[in-house]
Write an enzyme that holds these catalytic residues in place. Structure first.
Site, mmCIF file in Angstrom:
data_model
loop_
_atom_site.group_PDB
_atom_site.id
_atom_site.type_symbol
_atom_site.label_atom_id
_atom_site.label_comp_id
_atom_site.label_asym_id
_atom_site.label_seq_id
_atom_site.Cartn_x
_atom_site.Cartn_y
_atom_site.Cartn_z
ATOM 1 N N CYS A 89 0.805 -1.222 0.000
ATOM 2 C CA CYS A 89 0.000 0.000 0.000
ATOM 3 C C CYS A 89 0.835 1.269 0.000
ATOM 4 O O CYS A 89 0.324 2.344 -0.294
ATOM 5 C CB CYS A 89 -0.947 0.009 1.200
ATOM 6 S SG CYS A 89 -2.199 -1.282 1.150
ATOM 7 N N GLN A 157 -4.335 -9.098 6.303
ATOM 8 C CA GLN A 157 -4.595 -7.749 6.797
ATOM 9 C C GLN A 157 -5.791 -7.727 7.729
ATOM 10 O O GLN A 157 -5.839 -6.936 8.691
ATOM 11 C CB GLN A 157 -4.819 -6.798 5.616
ATOM 12 C CG GLN A 157 -5.989 -7.192 4.733
ATOM 13 C CD GLN A 157 -6.198 -6.208 3.601
ATOM 14 O OE1 GLN A 157 -5.991 -5.010 3.766
ATOM 15 N NE2 GLN A 157 -6.599 -6.697 2.442
ATOM 16 N N ARG A 212 -19.968 9.685 1.649
ATOM 17 C CA ARG A 212 -21.428 9.701 1.622
ATOM 18 C C ARG A 212 -21.951 9.840 3.050
ATOM 19 O O ARG A 212 -21.278 9.453 4.008
ATOM 20 C CB ARG A 212 -21.980 8.438 0.975
ATOM 21 C CG ARG A 212 -21.462 7.139 1.569
ATOM 22 C CD ARG A 212 -21.764 5.966 0.637
ATOM 23 N NE ARG A 212 -21.325 4.692 1.161
ATOM 24 C CZ ARG A 212 -20.081 4.232 1.070
ATOM 25 N NH1 ARG A 212 -19.161 4.967 0.469
ATOM 26 N NH2 ARG A 212 -19.766 3.047 1.559
ATOM 27 N N SER A 237 -10.979 0.543 4.648
ATOM 28 C CA SER A 237 -10.863 1.376 3.443
ATOM 29 C C SER A 237 -11.650 0.779 2.295
ATOM 30 O O SER A 237 -11.903 -0.430 2.244
ATOM 31 C CB SER A 237 -9.391 1.517 3.051
ATOM 32 O OG SER A 237 -8.793 0.245 2.885
ATOM 33 N N HIS A 338 -9.267 3.865 -1.415
ATOM 34 C CA HIS A 338 -7.873 3.432 -1.297
ATOM 35 C C HIS A 338 -7.452 2.669 -2.555
ATOM 36 O O HIS A 338 -7.426 1.439 -2.553
ATOM 37 C CB HIS A 338 -7.747 2.566 -0.044
ATOM 38 C CG HIS A 338 -6.379 2.054 0.246
ATOM 39 N ND1 HIS A 338 -5.214 2.616 -0.267
ATOM 40 C CD2 HIS A 338 -5.973 1.009 1.024
ATOM 41 C CE1 HIS A 338 -4.172 1.932 0.184
ATOM 42 N NE2 HIS A 338 -4.603 0.958 0.962
ATOM 43 N N CYS A 368 0.446 2.128 6.660
ATOM 44 C CA CYS A 368 0.801 0.728 6.871
ATOM 45 C C CYS A 368 0.891 0.018 5.530
ATOM 46 O O CYS A 368 0.245 0.409 4.552
ATOM 47 C CB CYS A 368 -0.222 0.037 7.771
ATOM 48 S SG CYS A 368 -1.919 0.089 7.171
ATOM 49 N N GLY A 370 1.737 -4.059 3.549
ATOM 50 C CA GLY A 370 1.861 -5.493 3.690
ATOM 51 C C GLY A 370 3.259 -5.903 4.104
ATOM 52 O O GLY A 370 4.242 -5.271 3.731
#
Length: 382
Positions: A89, A157, A212, A237, A338, A368, A370
């Site tokens: 990420c 995760q 939203r 996310s 994301h 963060c 992986g």
């Protein structure tokens, strides 16, 4: 050491997976902000030293060095090479770090760095199966290579997010409160036009699709991602499509082309932590970065920490003592989405614009990644 300056930054809107940007090829998704960035800075594209893009799941339409291909798809000089990097990420943030390092070392003067991800093309849930289909072992299958180092523990995760919630004493209500705040801040930022300067409209989409109004009753009715857990889809996310690009330049390039730096890269670093918990590394990485920079968390005027899961940010806040009125002030990935390989560059782009909007000086970005890793970048607005 030589300075690395941020000259410009631009991003696409973040589209929800399967929605407005779903049919755009990843090359075109990256090429649009890339071409705009080069055009509006009035430097012949042949003068650039390199383009570096982050992208995860480099399969199918994202394969074969998407950085180089996006540059060509944008109609830019054939003489400029491209490199695609992957740090989970944090890939987009790592691309900016590599660009800054190249400039600081004196080996490059003009580099575009960023990230791109089409999760509509290669969904996260598909990536491990896709890797297996292409003949690569699934790293989360309990293979001997992983088991030899970490025993037989499941590495995911989702488990990591639950481990963090348990360790830092976070309950579902706290996570949902945080998610609601993320949406409220994002909706306010959109209503106030805070994102307008940083977004290049694409295919008729001019605003991020994720934010939203939250139906709290519906949120509370959602099943946990893991049985017995506290995270739901609402406190994680969103899977998304998007791209973001930054122009990084040396002092000599600034003088040569008459550029006006908007910020300078004050610090870059990355650290690792428990790969099983996976998501806790921003804590250690932030502490490390502040110590190396000789700064305190109180010195940061704005902070962007990726909202992979609500527990990531809340645990990080407990350990760092960060003032949450300065953290993700315009919402985060829970609301905004994301696009995994692009988010690092999206956060940097938004951080730069928010420092300018608020007339503040120092910004810190972390996320963060992986494998139990985290990048940290500190920038100073000029």
């Amino acid at each position: 050491m030589a300075e690395a300056y941020i000259i410009d930054a631009l991003r696409t809107p973040v589209g929800r997976r399967g929605k407005s940007l779903a049919q755009i090829h990843p090359l075109d998704l990256a090429a649009a902000p890339l071409a705009k960035l080069v055009t509006r800075n009035n430097i012949d594209s042949e003068q650039y030293d390199e383009i570096i893009l982050g992208c995860i799941d480099q399969l199918g339409p994202q394969a074969m060095d998407i950085a180089r291909n996006a540059w060509l798809a944008a109609g830019l000089s054939e003489h400029v090479p491209g490199t695609t990097v992957e740090r989970q990420c944090g890939s987009g943030q790592q691309a900016v770090s590599h660009a800054a390092q190249a400039v600081m070392s004196g080996t490059s003067d003009l580099v575009i760095a960023g990230g791109v991800q089409s999760m509509s093309s290669i969904p996260l849930s598909y990536s491990n199966a896709a890797a297996t289909d292409f003949g690569f072992p699934d790293p989360y299958s309990g293979s001997k290579r992983w088991a030899a180092r970490y025993g037989e523990q499941e590495i995911s995760q989702f488990r990591g997010a639950e481990m963090m919630a348990e360790r830092w004493g976070l309950d579902r209500t706290q996570l949902e409160d945080f998610a609601v705040r993320s949406h409220e801040r994002a909706l306010n930022a959109q209503a106030q036009g805070y994102f307008d300067r940083e977004i290049l409209a694409l295919d008729g989409l001019a605003a991020d699709e994720g934010p939203r109004p939250v139906d709290r009753a519906k949120m509370q009715s959602l099943a946990p991602i893991i049985d017995g857990g506290v995270h739901t889809a609402a406190t994680a996310s969103q899977m998304s499509d998007g791209a973001a690009m930054l122009l990084i330049a040396s002092e000599s390039a600034v003088k040569r082309y008459g550029l006006k730096p908007r910020a300078r890269i004050h610090h870059i670093s990355a650290r690792g932590d428990d790969p099983v918990m996976m998501l806790s590394a921003p804590i250690r990485a932030t502490q490390h970065a502040l110590a190396r920079a000789g700064m305190r968390i109180e010195d940061m005027d704005r902070i962007e920490i990726n909202e992979a899961f609500a527990a990531v940010v809340l645990a990080w806040q407990q350990e760092t003592g960060a003032d949450m009125s300065k953290v993700n002030v315009n919402g985060g990935a829970i609301a905004l989405g994301h696009p995994i390989g692009a988010t690092g560059a999206r956060l940097m782009t938004s951080l730069l614009h928010e420092l300018e909007r608020s007339d503040t000086r120092f910004g810190l970005q972390t996320m963060c990644e992986g494998g139990g890793q985290a990048n940290v970048t500190i920038i100073e607005r000029l």
